[in-house]
Design an enzyme around this catalytic site. Structure first.
Site, mmCIF file in Angstrom:
data_model
loop_
_atom_site.group_PDB
_atom_site.id
_atom_site.type_symbol
_atom_site.label_atom_id
_atom_site.label_comp_id
_atom_site.label_asym_id
_atom_site.label_seq_id
_atom_site.Cartn_x
_atom_site.Cartn_y
_atom_site.Cartn_z
ATOM 1 N N ALA A 1 0.892 -1.176 0.000
ATOM 2 C CA ALA A 1 0.000 0.000 0.000
ATOM 3 C C ALA A 1 0.919 1.212 0.000
ATOM 4 O O ALA A 1 1.277 1.729 1.050
ATOM 5 C CB ALA A 1 -0.901 -0.026 1.223
ATOM 6 N N SER A 2 1.316 1.658 -1.197
ATOM 7 C CA SER A 2 2.540 2.475 -1.277
ATOM 8 C C SER A 2 2.367 3.948 -1.589
ATOM 9 O O SER A 2 3.310 4.723 -1.425
ATOM 10 C CB SER A 2 3.466 1.864 -2.332
ATOM 11 O OG SER A 2 2.838 1.965 -3.585
ATOM 12 N N PRO B 1 1.679 7.869 -1.378
ATOM 13 C CA PRO B 1 2.356 8.487 -2.534
ATOM 14 C C PRO B 1 3.838 8.152 -2.661
ATOM 15 O O PRO B 1 4.557 8.801 -3.425
ATOM 16 C CB PRO B 1 2.168 9.988 -2.265
ATOM 17 C CG PRO B 1 2.174 10.082 -0.764
ATOM 18 C CD PRO B 1 1.553 8.810 -0.245
ATOM 19 N N GLY C 1 6.494 7.701 -0.218
ATOM 20 C CA GLY C 1 7.566 8.092 0.709
ATOM 21 C C GLY C 1 8.432 6.904 1.096
ATOM 22 O O GLY C 1 9.669 6.983 1.086
ATOM 23 N N LYS C 2 7.775 5.804 1.406
ATOM 24 C CA LYS C 2 8.534 4.629 1.871
ATOM 25 C C LYS C 2 9.105 3.853 0.694
ATOM 26 O O LYS C 2 10.207 3.312 0.785
ATOM 27 C CB LYS C 2 7.648 3.755 2.766
ATOM 28 C CG LYS C 2 7.212 4.540 3.998
ATOM 29 C CD LYS C 2 6.258 3.818 4.879
ATOM 30 C CE LYS C 2 5.688 4.746 5.937
ATOM 31 N NZ LYS C 2 4.597 5.604 5.453
ATOM 32 N N CYS D 1 -0.275 4.543 10.858
ATOM 33 C CA CYS D 1 -0.128 5.839 11.529
ATOM 34 C C CYS D 1 -1.315 6.027 12.465
ATOM 35 O O CYS D 1 -1.944 7.079 12.506
ATOM 36 C CB CYS D 1 0.031 6.987 10.535
ATOM 37 S SG CYS D 1 -1.319 7.135 9.378
HETATM 38 C C1 SAM Z 1 -0.971 4.893 4.870
HETATM 39 S S1 SAM Z 1 -1.247 5.044 3.195
HETATM 40 C C2 SAM Z 1 0.275 4.539 2.494
HETATM 41 C C3 SAM Z 1 1.372 5.565 2.562
HETATM 42 C C4 SAM Z 1 2.589 5.121 1.802
HETATM 43 N N1 SAM Z 1 3.082 3.851 2.280
HETATM 44 C C5 SAM Z 1 3.704 6.137 1.865
HETATM 45 O O1 SAM Z 1 4.611 5.988 2.670
HETATM 46 O O2 SAM Z 1 3.682 7.097 1.094
HETATM 47 C C6 SAM Z 1 -2.274 3.700 2.870
HETATM 48 C C7 SAM Z 1 -2.521 3.426 1.411
HETATM 49 O O3 SAM Z 1 -3.257 2.204 1.331
HETATM 50 C C8 SAM Z 1 -3.989 2.241 0.131
HETATM 51 N N2 SAM Z 1 -4.975 1.147 0.220
HETATM 52 C C9 SAM Z 1 -6.175 1.153 0.849
HETATM 53 N N3 SAM Z 1 -6.772 -0.052 0.720
HETATM 54 C C10 SAM Z 1 -5.928 -0.832 0.018
HETATM 55 C C11 SAM Z 1 -5.989 -2.164 -0.468
HETATM 56 N N4 SAM Z 1 -7.048 -2.941 -0.221
HETATM 57 N N5 SAM Z 1 -4.951 -2.646 -1.187
HETATM 58 C C12 SAM Z 1 -3.883 -1.861 -1.452
HETATM 59 N N6 SAM Z 1 -3.784 -0.581 -1.050
HETATM 60 C C13 SAM Z 1 -4.779 -0.084 -0.317
HETATM 61 C C14 SAM Z 1 -4.543 3.646 0.103
HETATM 62 O O4 SAM Z 1 -4.885 4.025 -1.203
HETATM 63 C C15 SAM Z 1 -3.350 4.451 0.677
HETATM 64 O O5 SAM Z 1 -2.596 5.005 -0.358
#
Ligand code: SAM
Length: 495
Positions: A227-228, A230, A232-233, A352
């Site tokens: 779940a990546s 935008p 950052g990680k 978070c």
């Molecule tokens: C906490 S954010 C991720 C932040 C990201 N890891 C970063 O460091 O930039 C959670 C992400 O999970 C995605 N998400 C939600 N449900 C999901 C699913 N079922 N499968 C994959 N991604 C999902 C959302 O679109 C969101 O971008």
């Protein structure tokens, strides 16, 4: 007789727990320096000339009807409740119970800091009383602006020099990271400098470095960021892998993969493949990864200072749905890790959020459903241990290896990190033609059915939460619905 003695023992244990909490509160009240911490300085009688009176339930109702109390009354009442609860036996008014003080305090916290009462209570319960106030206070203050040096493009000292030359006042974040910088003030917009546009750094919360440090991806590995967006990680991982191997950067939300792709390009990551699947489709679409990061979608209770909407837009149902989704995702993440990996075989789960439902409960669930995984040390130098015992829920004792981070303790967003090592599943002799009991790495036999995601069980909780939410809104509660196979709503929060 025996039962009575057990009940007395339980009461005594609970009393001892509360006494310990009181002592801890008293220590915190003495140590802090915020508005509420000086409660003891006003002496045994409390502050002001007027004696403090804890409103009765009827008086509270009356108060609500007449538009609520003024801010000074609320402040004073909060201080008094914290003071009394710091030494309840000594300071409580005769005939008034601890739960009356707690109820009043939660209701005042909700109105003072602008939370709905449900969330105020959920967060309040995480801490001893005085510390809870510190947590709510910290959510009113922005966290420091931090950036991560992109080591694919520059070195931290060169970046620091370039930014200082532009009038940016900065310092290293701490010894635990060699790529982070904290920005104190800047005469230029930090998200639009030539260095930013050239991809020399990422504007990123310090807490977001933690799961990547814990995962520690190695050059040449095959890694999944489930779940990546935008990114950052993802981009941090690409840098640690020195642009070798491959990072599959996945996100279910196609629109969000645009900013992910833009960041990947800006930072010059050449080992990243962007894709957009529901994480629950892994490992069917792809598997066999050396390491997987699941930075799960969550309620965002760790980032309230950034997103104040969280204070009022979360209900019990949201937490049930999120926990359900997180449990589904974590099993898929585990199954995507190759236990045969020569260099890795790790999963990091992070959120978070600071709630137990989204953190320890999910991790404990994964340990129960996948006996071939174990928790290992995160390798992070700080952070509080995860709860192993929380409000009657007992988790696997190894959950203490997971780490919690808090705004009022670590001056960073609230965050949670757990690291798992995935080992081979071992099958013993088959029960029938095509399936047999799975045994854990410790040799314990596990019922194969127990390894599946228990959709029905969770749907029951979801249905119950829906009914409660309707009741709370004063709506007529409809007859119980049969559990349905619908995918849960995705509530997003960015870290
Ligand atoms: C906490 S954010 C991720 C932040 C990201 N890891 C970063 O460091 O930039 C959670 C992400 O999970 C995605 N998400 C939600 N449900 C999901 C699913 N079922 N499968 C994959 N991604 C999902 C959302 O679109 C969101 O971008």
């Amino acid at each position: 007789m025996e039962a009575r003695s057990r009940a007395l023992d339980a009461n005594a244990a609970r009393e001892a727990e509360l006494d310990a909490e009181e002592m801890q509160n008293a220590a915190l009240v003495g140590a802090g320096d915020d508005d509420f911490a000086d409660a003891d300085e006003v002496g045994e009688e409390g502050e002001g000339d007027e004696e403090f009176h804890l409103p009765t339930a009827e008086e509270r109702e009356e108060e609500k009807k007449s538009g609520g109390p003024d801010i000074h009354t609320v402040q004073r009442r909060m201080r008094e409740c914290v003071r009394v609860m710091g030494s309840f036996k000594r300071l409580a008014a005769k005939g008034r119970s601890r739960s009356e003080y707690v109820q009043q305090l939660i209701s005042d916290i909700a109105s003072y800091y602008g939370y709905n009462e449900f969330l105020a209570e959920k967060l309040f319960q995480l801490f001893p009383v005085a510390e809870a106030i510190e947590f709510f206070e910290a959510n009113e203050v922005s966290r420091p602006v931090t950036i991560r040096t992109n080591t694919l493009r520059t070195r931290r000292r060169d970046l620091a020099q370039a930014l200082i030359n532009r009038g940016v006042n900065l310092e290293s974040i701490g010894k635990w990271t060699n790529v982070g910088l904290q920005v104190f003030e800047s005469s230029v917009p930090i998200g639009a400098t030539p260095e930013y546009l050239a991809g020399h750094y990422m504007l990123q919360a310090a807490s977001s470095f933690l799961p990547v440090i814990a995962l520690s991806p190695q050059p040449g590995e095959r890694v999944l960021d489930m779940a990546s967006a935008p990114g950052g990680k993802t981009t941090h991982m690409a840098a640690l892998m020195e642009n070798t191997g491959v990072v599959f950067a996945n996100d279910v939300n196609k629109a969000r993969t645009k900013s992910l792709t833009a960041n990947v390009h800006r930072l010059g990551c050449k080992n990243v493949v962007v894709c957009s699947y529901d994480g629950r489709e892994f490992p069917k679409v792809m598997g066999g990864f050396d390491r997987v990061l699941l930075d799960a979608p969550c309620s965002g209770t760790g980032i309230i200072s950034k997103d104040t909407g969280v204070k009022t837009n979360k209900t019990e149902r949201d937490f049930t749905l999120l926990s359900h989704l997180q449990k589904q995702l974590i099993l898929c993440a585990i199954d995507s890790v190759s236990p045969d990996s020569k260099t890795g075989g790790y999963l990091v789960y992070s959120t978070c959020s600071v709630t137990v439902d989204e953190n320890e409960a999910v991790v404990d669930y994964a340990l129960r459903k996948r006996p071939n995984v174990k928790l290992v040390d995160t390798g992070l130098e700080f952070g509080r241990p995860g709860y192993t015992n929380y409000r009657g829920k007992v988790f696997n004792e190894k959950v203490s290896l997971t780490r919690r981070f808090y705004p009022h303790v670590h001056n960073m967003d609230g965050f949670y990190v757990a690291k798992f090592k995935v080992e081979k599943r071992v099958k013993t002799k088959p029960r029938d033609e095509d399936s047999g009991p799975v045994v854990s790495t410790s040799g314990e036999a596990i019922d194969a059915d127990d390894l599946k995601f228990n959709n029905d069980e969770d749907m029951r909780y979801i249905e119950e939460a829906r009914r409660k939410a309707m009741k709370a809104k004063g709506l007529r509660v409809t007859t119980r619905r049969k559990p349905v196979e619908a995918g849960p709503t995705v509530v997003e929060a960015t870290a």
